[in-house]
Design a protein around this motif. Structure first.
Motif, short mmCIF file in Angstrom:
data_model
loop_
_atom_site.label_atom_id
_atom_site.label_comp_id
_atom_site.label_asym_id
_atom_site.label_seq_id
_atom_site.Cartn_x
_atom_site.Cartn_y
_atom_site.Cartn_z
N GLY A 73 -13.83 77.28 44.82
CA GLY A 73 -13.62 76.17 44.09
C GLY A 73 -14.00 75.10 44.03
O GLY A 73 -14.80 75.20 42.75
N TYR A 74 -15.23 74.78 44.99
CA TYR A 74 -15.76 73.97 45.09
C TYR A 74 -16.93 74.57 44.29
O TYR A 74 -17.82 74.39 43.68
CB TYR A 74 -16.26 73.12 46.75
CG TYR A 74 -17.13 72.39 46.79
CD1 TYR A 74 -17.41 71.40 45.53
CD2 TYR A 74 -19.50 72.83 46.77
CE1 TYR A 74 -18.50 70.51 45.85
CE2 TYR A 74 -20.61 72.50 46.85
CZ TYR A 74 -19.89 70.91 46.03
OH TYR A 74 -20.90 70.60 46.25
N GLY A 123 -16.60 76.17 40.61
CA GLY A 123 -16.77 74.58 40.05
C GLY A 123 -17.97 74.12 40.01
O GLY A 123 -18.30 73.66 38.35
N GLY A 140 -19.58 74.27 35.83
CA GLY A 140 -19.55 72.41 34.92
C GLY A 140 -20.86 72.82 35.29
O GLY A 140 -21.65 72.26 34.17
N LYS A 161 -15.91 70.70 35.94
CA LYS A 161 -15.92 71.31 37.89
C LYS A 161 -15.01 70.49 38.63
O LYS A 161 -14.67 71.10 39.55
CB LYS A 161 -17.51 70.10 38.33
CG LYS A 161 -17.70 70.30 39.99
CD LYS A 161 -19.12 69.57 40.35
CE LYS A 161 -19.40 70.03 42.05
NZ LYS A 161 -20.53 68.95 42.59
N ILE A 203 -11.30 72.47 38.69
CA ILE A 203 -12.09 73.49 39.27
C ILE A 203 -11.66 73.20 40.39
O ILE A 203 -11.01 73.98 40.90
CB ILE A 203 -12.63 74.36 38.67
CG1 ILE A 203 -12.75 74.83 37.02
CG2 ILE A 203 -12.91 75.68 39.60
CD1 ILE A 203 -14.25 75.98 36.73
N ILE A 204 -12.47 72.14 41.09
CA ILE A 204 -11.12 71.93 42.57
C ILE A 204 -10.50 71.40 42.45
O ILE A 204 -9.67 71.57 43.05
CB ILE A 204 -13.13 70.64 42.62
CG1 ILE A 204 -14.14 70.74 42.97
CG2 ILE A 204 -12.03 70.12 44.47
CD1 ILE A 204 -15.45 69.73 42.77
#
Length: 282
Positions: A32-33, A36, A40, A81, A84-85
């Protein structure tokens, strides 16, 4: 000793059983990070290339953003970002499936995070849209007024901006579940004060442009009108507090008496000037 070994065995078994879920949650967070961050940055570049940022920087809100060190493309990219995180955090918490009170708290936080981000997103994008719409309508209505009455068009544009911003704030607060009996009067009070200031500036300027003899008392008139709208706005803000409305009512009566006393010399001065001008004209 047997009991201690049994407890340790149960703990070890619980940890072993939880390991797949913990590893899966960590993997989801890492993915996810990185996803994102990539998305982003991509959104950031797209906003820069499309040219939305240049148009936004010329608006009132855009200039405010720039003076605060904020960048529209970076802001939108950062929001994407973060979104999504947050989704990955919610998914990771669901994968862990933690029970008990702590698990209930985590689930509550996970359920609220999208609302929080949604509210922030509504405020930011709503402010950008409202600023664009207010400027667009302001440019449309400006030709309807004479060149020396441009302040009326600006006044109407500002009133539209204030009203729409209030609507955006209410929508965002409803999304974040922060609305209530205290929030609505607070927003209404600030809308009244803001609209009153905009109306006062536009009307006083329009009057003084047409009637030069009123310029000397324009400052007094502004002060009085500002005070009136401030009292009305404060009354709206504190309407839900018992006892405060009575205090504001007493202040309003005192202010009305003082206003009437001040009007006597002002009216006398204006009448005297008008008589002198008529005598000169004759």
């Amino acid at each position: 000793m047997v009991d201690i070994l049994a407890v340790l065995g149960n703990m070890l078994e619980t940890i072993i059983n939880a390991l797949p879920g913990i590893l899966a949650a960590i993997i989801v967070l890492i993915i996810g990070y990185f996803v994102g961050s990539l998305v982003g940055k991509a959104v950031n570049k797209i906003v820069e290339k499309v040219g939305i940022e240049r148009t936004f920087d010329q608006s009132m809100v855009g200039r405010t953003f720039k003076s605060s060190g904020l960048d529209l493309s970076n802001l939108i990219g950062g929001i994407v970002k973060a979104f999504i995180i947050i989704l990955s955090i919610v998914l990771a918490i669901q994968i862990l499936n933690i029970g008990g009170t702590f698990g209930a708290y985590l689930s509550t936080i996970a359920d609220y995070l999208p609302r929080l981000l949604g509210g922030i997103l509504i405020i930011i994008l709503g402010t950008v849209f409202v600023d664009f719409l207010a400027n667009f309508i302001g440019k449309m209505i400006r030709p309807m007024f004479p060149e020396n009455k441009g302040e009326i068009a600006d006044m109407l544009k500002n009133l539209l901006f204030i009203g729409l911003i209030a609507f955006i704030l209410l929508l965002a607060l409803d999304t974040m579940l922060l609305s209530g009996s205290t929030v609505y009067p607070l927003i209404l009070g600030f809308v009244i004060i803001g609209a009153g200031i905009s109306l006062t500036d536009g009307l006083i300027k329009s009057i003084t442009d047409d009637h030069v003899e009123f310029k000397e008392v324009a400052g007094y008139a502004k002060f009085m009108l500002y005070a009136i709208f401030l009292i009305i706005g404060a009354g709206a803000i504190f309407a839900t507090f018992p006892g405060v409305t009575d205090v504001i009512a007493n202040i309003s009566w005192a202010f009305a008496v003082a206003f009437g006393i001040i009007l006597i010399p002002i009216g006398y001065t204006i009448a005297k000037k008008m008589v002198k001008q008529e005598n000169k004209a004759d």
